[in-house]
Design a protein around this motif. Structure first.
Motif, short mmCIF file in Angstrom:
data_model
loop_
_atom_site.label_atom_id
_atom_site.label_comp_id
_atom_site.label_asym_id
_atom_site.label_seq_id
_atom_site.Cartn_x
_atom_site.Cartn_y
_atom_site.Cartn_z
N GLY A 1 -13.93 17.20 -11.45
CA GLY A 1 -14.88 16.48 -11.33
C GLY A 1 -16.47 16.74 -12.02
O GLY A 1 -16.52 17.34 -12.86
N THR A 2 -17.20 15.47 -11.76
CA THR A 2 -18.13 15.29 -12.42
C THR A 2 -19.74 15.55 -11.14
O THR A 2 -19.35 16.40 -9.98
N PHE A 3 -20.53 16.30 -12.26
CA PHE A 3 -21.61 17.36 -11.83
C PHE A 3 -22.26 16.52 -10.40
O PHE A 3 -22.40 16.89 -9.21
N GLY A 4 -21.91 14.57 -10.05
CA GLY A 4 -22.09 13.64 -9.03
C GLY A 4 -21.28 14.21 -7.91
O GLY A 4 -21.42 14.34 -6.77
N GLU A 5 -19.81 14.31 -8.52
CA GLU A 5 -18.77 14.22 -7.66
C GLU A 5 -18.92 15.29 -6.93
O GLU A 5 -19.00 15.96 -5.72
N VAL A 6 -19.12 16.80 -7.40
CA VAL A 6 -19.31 17.97 -6.74
C VAL A 6 -20.54 18.34 -5.71
O VAL A 6 -20.64 18.64 -4.90
N LEU A 7 -21.87 17.98 -6.32
CA LEU A 7 -22.82 16.93 -5.45
C LEU A 7 -22.54 16.73 -4.23
O LEU A 7 -23.08 17.10 -3.20
N ASN A 8 -21.72 16.11 -3.90
CA ASN A 8 -20.80 14.92 -3.09
C ASN A 8 -20.34 16.11 -2.40
O ASN A 8 -20.12 15.19 -1.23
N GLY A 9 -19.34 17.60 -2.76
CA GLY A 9 -18.73 17.56 -2.31
C GLY A 9 -17.20 17.10 -2.20
O GLY A 9 -15.97 17.11 -1.33
N ASP A 10 -17.13 16.01 -3.40
CA ASP A 10 -16.01 15.74 -3.44
C ASP A 10 -14.99 16.49 -4.27
O ASP A 10 -15.50 17.03 -5.37
N ARG A 11 -13.08 16.97 -3.83
CA ARG A 11 -12.79 17.06 -4.42
C ARG A 11 -11.74 17.12 -5.08
O ARG A 11 -10.43 16.84 -3.67
N LEU A 12 -11.53 15.92 -5.59
CA LEU A 12 -10.21 14.76 -6.32
C LEU A 12 -8.84 15.24 -6.62
O LEU A 12 -9.34 16.31 -7.45
N VAL A 13 -7.86 15.39 -6.35
CA VAL A 13 -6.49 16.11 -6.34
C VAL A 13 -5.23 15.20 -6.04
O VAL A 13 -5.56 14.17 -6.00
N SER A 14 -4.50 14.91 -7.08
CA SER A 14 -3.35 14.07 -7.38
C SER A 14 -2.84 14.52 -5.93
O SER A 14 -2.62 14.95 -5.42
N ALA A 15 -2.57 12.78 -5.60
CA ALA A 15 -1.95 12.48 -4.11
C ALA A 15 -0.48 12.27 -4.63
O ALA A 15 0.10 12.20 -5.64
N PRO A 16 0.59 12.56 -3.92
CA PRO A 16 1.77 12.06 -3.60
C PRO A 16 2.87 11.00 -3.67
O PRO A 16 3.59 11.22 -3.72
N TYR A 17 1.96 10.00 -3.24
CA TYR A 17 2.02 8.77 -3.11
C TYR A 17 2.41 7.92 -4.42
O TYR A 17 0.94 8.33 -5.62
N LYS A 18 3.23 7.16 -5.12
CA LYS A 18 3.18 6.90 -6.05
C LYS A 18 2.91 4.97 -5.57
O LYS A 18 3.37 4.25 -4.88
N LEU A 19 1.83 4.64 -6.60
CA LEU A 19 1.55 3.28 -5.99
C LEU A 19 1.62 2.38 -7.23
O LEU A 19 0.49 2.26 -7.68
N ASP A 20 2.14 2.02 -7.57
CA ASP A 20 2.01 1.73 -9.16
C ASP A 20 1.98 0.39 -9.15
O ASP A 20 1.89 -0.63 -7.71
N PHE A 21 1.24 -0.30 -10.13
CA PHE A 21 0.94 -1.50 -9.74
C PHE A 21 1.55 -2.40 -9.63
O PHE A 21 2.72 -2.80 -10.39
N ARG A 22 1.26 -3.53 -8.89
CA ARG A 22 2.55 -4.87 -8.23
C ARG A 22 4.04 -3.97 -7.58
O ARG A 22 4.81 -4.77 -8.58
N VAL A 23 3.91 -3.29 -7.46
CA VAL A 23 5.33 -2.51 -7.41
C VAL A 23 5.01 -2.10 -5.75
O VAL A 23 4.39 -1.51 -5.21
N ASP A 24 6.32 -3.10 -4.71
CA ASP A 24 5.98 -2.73 -3.62
C ASP A 24 6.63 -1.50 -3.25
O ASP A 24 8.52 -1.86 -4.15
N ARG A 25 7.19 -0.96 -2.45
CA ARG A 25 8.01 -0.16 -1.62
C ARG A 25 8.28 -0.04 -0.12
O ARG A 25 7.02 -0.24 0.47
N GLU A 26 8.87 -0.11 0.38
CA GLU A 26 9.79 0.02 2.08
C GLU A 26 9.95 1.46 2.76
O GLU A 26 10.97 1.55 2.15
N SER A 27 9.55 1.74 3.18
CA SER A 27 10.17 3.82 4.34
C SER A 27 9.84 4.27 3.15
O SER A 27 10.86 5.12 2.63
N GLN A 28 9.37 4.52 1.76
CA GLN A 28 9.36 5.65 0.78
C GLN A 28 9.51 7.07 1.37
O GLN A 28 8.23 7.25 2.05
N VAL A 29 11.11 7.81 1.46
CA VAL A 29 10.72 9.16 1.42
C VAL A 29 9.76 10.26 0.94
O VAL A 29 10.01 9.98 -0.27
N LEU A 30 9.02 10.65 1.42
CA LEU A 30 7.29 11.39 1.47
C LEU A 30 8.17 12.52 0.58
O LEU A 30 8.06 13.07 -0.54
#
Length: 585
Positions: A71-100
């Motif tokens: 995180g940047t200095f501002g993100e830490v001050l803001n309370g943001d803690r970004l981590v990798s999400a388990p979802y796969k959202l590739d650009f313009r790739v549709d998915r239907e009922s994908q098992v996470l």
């Protein structure tokens, strides 16, 4: 060596500022099938916006390669803690009922989910720097067996694109996919997600407008206009009262002064001309308060100017907070200069002590409050707690930027010596103040003096609180600037009026009193905190309560110093004006 360290620190700070608004994909341009950065941020109870926790503090499905974004200095001050999400959202790739993932929730995990669902927990994610939110579950009431707890097991991402840009993303939970967690047992859960891409003609430059539309709805704009109009008319009425005071009372006093015979005695405010410019008691504290108020006035004007210029955008992850930190640090040169120069005008001798007092008069209580609240957040395990590295950075900013600028301002103020401009000579012995009625006391007059300026900002104050301590987006910096100018004008006019009443009662101790009159509005703002907490919000819990009243105490203290300074300088200008118009011995 010390100069090199300072240069390195400033370079790192500037790099941090310039990197605040940049995403991992710097250009925000993608080709079909390209991975797009998706980060999970925090979870927390909807009713307590300041109480946020790491995303994986709940037993969600973790990704195969778990990574925490630096995180940047501002993100830490803001309370943001970004981590990798388990979802796969590739650009313009549709998915239907994908098992996470499929997992067996233990009895402890089931109990944990029930607890957060009962508290209306929601989650936040960022996709290509665009925020999105969703609730974790729901409570179904009305069942014969009592309330039942359900967790949403499927989410749907609806993403809009224009060419190679992502324009908008919406996150929805599917109510047809939910699992009952009412029973205290091991439960098997399957988490799913779907992705649907849609084309839009909206330009990339306007993709953040949807987050500001709620602030400029016609109904809300009508309320803002009514508030400004109401405040403007109050200011005009008060100006009219002061003009009437000058025309009917002061001018009469000036004429009587010219017609006085040698055997006639002066009365009212003119009789104390030999005491009215007597320096106040505890002048070192008084000058330090004025210096801090001058600095905070500059900080507020600077932040509002940046807001009007469009520097702050919704959900920019800490840009406003980092601007506050550096603006306050840089403006220490103003507090140092104004305090020391004014201290020398009042014939003070220990300017070093006065300079240190100026630096710690506001910064000291703010530091202690932040330490206490940071300890509370740490005990709760909240993302609002600042890590040790960020605390070290803040200390370095103070050590190598704020404190040297405070010293620089003090030295310049000492060099540029000037005399205090008093149109009347001060006598050797102070005049005795006659007995005054109870309503001329400090507390009653502070109660009256703060009421009118508070009425100017009362309506706008709700929107500010709903933004700072709620989920509303506030982007009307132009409206906020107008309200601030009206507040300053009202504070100055009220302080002048009460100063005249005090002088007319032959009470020459107006220095501190004018400061208290101006700053009394801050007491009403803090009282409004209690009204907002109990009547306008659903906040609860030690952490959220301590954050609200702790940080608002610091803000109101700063507002007290700011408006107190405005009230004093307005009264000083008024006193100089009226006493320069009479004959003084």
């Amino acid at each position: 060596m010390e100069e090199s360290a300072k240069f390195l620190l400033i370079s790192v700070i500037l790099m941090g500022i310039l990197s605040e608004a940049k995403s991992d994909a710097f250009t925000h341009r993608y080709e079909k099938g390209d991975p797009v950065p998706l980060y999970a941020n925090t979870v927390g109870p909807f009713r307590n916006p300041s109480e946020t926790y790491p995303y994986y503090s709940l037993p969600f499905c973790p990704p195969d390669h778990w990574e925490e974004k630096k995180g940047t200095f501002g993100e830490v001050l803001n309370g943001d803690r970004l981590v990798s999400a388990p979802y796969k959202l590739d650009f313009r790739v549709d998915r239907e009922s994908q098992v996470l993932c499929r997992k067996n929730l233990t009895r402890e995990e089931v109990s944990q989910f029930r607890t957060v669902i009962a508290q209306d927990y929601y989650l936040q994610m960022y996709y290509d720097d665009l925020p999105m939110w969703a609730f974790i579950g729901k409570i179904a009431n009305g069942s014969p067996n009592g309330s039942r707890y359900f967790i949403y097991t499927k989410v749907h991402f609806e993403i809009y694109y224009n060419g190679d840009h992502i324009i908008e993303i919406n996150l929805r939970t599917d109510p047809s996919f939910e699992t009952d967690l009412t029973e205290d047992k091991v439960i098997e859960v399957e988490f799913l997600y779907s992705v649907k891409w849609k084309e839009t003609t909206a330009p990339f430059e306007e993709r953040t407008l949807k987050y500001t539309h709620s602030a400029i709805l016609p109904r809300h704009m009508s309320i803002h206009r009514s508030s400004i109009s109401y405040s403007f008319w109050i200011v005009l009425i008060l100006v009219g009262c002061l003009v009437a005071l000058y025309v009917r009372v002061l001018r009469k006093d000036f004429n009587n002064d010219e017609e006085l015979a040698d055997n006639q005695e002066e009365a009212g405010w003119k009789v104390i001309h030999g005491d009215v410019f007597r320096y106040p008691k505890h002048k070192s504290f008084f000058v330090a308060a004025v210096g801090c108020g001058t600095q905070l006035f500059t900080v507020v004007l600077s932040i509002m100017t940046l807001g009007i210029m469009g520097v702050f955008r919704p959900y920019d992850r800490g840009v406003l907070r980092i601007a506050l930190v550096f603006t306050y640090a840089v403006t220490n040169v103003i507090s140092g200069f104004s305090a020391v120069s004014f201290y020398h005008q009042l014939e003070g001798s220990n300017w070093v002590w006065n300079l240190l007092l100026t630096g710690f008069l506001f910064g000291g209580p703010l530091f202690l409050a932040c330490c206490f609240l940071n300890a509370v957040a740490t005990i709760y395990g909240s993302t609002a707690a600042l890590p040790l590295g960020t605390i070290v950075v803040i200390f370095l900013i103070w050590l190598f930027l704020a404190f040297p600028l405070l010293l620089l301002g003090g030295i310049v103020g000492k060099i540029t010596k000037s005399k205090f401009q008093a149109p009347c000579r001060t006598t050797q012995c102070p005049r005795e103040i006659p007995a005054l009625r109870w309503y001329r006391g400090v507390l009653p007059q502070m109660a009256f003096a703060g009421l009118l300026p508070f009425s100017v900002i009362y309506i706008e104050l709700y929107y500010i609180f709903a933004s700072v301590w709620g989920h509303r987006v506030y982007t009307l910096y132009g409206v906020l600037f107008i309200c601030f100018i009206l507040l300053v004008a009202m504070t100055a006019l009220v302080s002048i009026g009460f100063t005249y009443l005090q002088l007319a009662a032959e009470d020459h101790l107006w220095w501190w009193r004018s400061f208290l009159h101006g700053g009394s509005t801050a007491l009403y703002v803090y009282a409004y905190c209690f009204f907002y907490y109990f009547e306008r919000s659903d906040m609860s819990g030690l952490m959220q309560t301590s954050f609200l009243f702790g940080y608002m105490a610091c803000i109101c203290y700063g507002l007290f110093l700011l408006l107190g300074t405005v009230g004093f300088f307005a009264s000083l200008l008024f006193v100089r004006c009226i006493y320069s118009s009479i004959k003084c011995d």
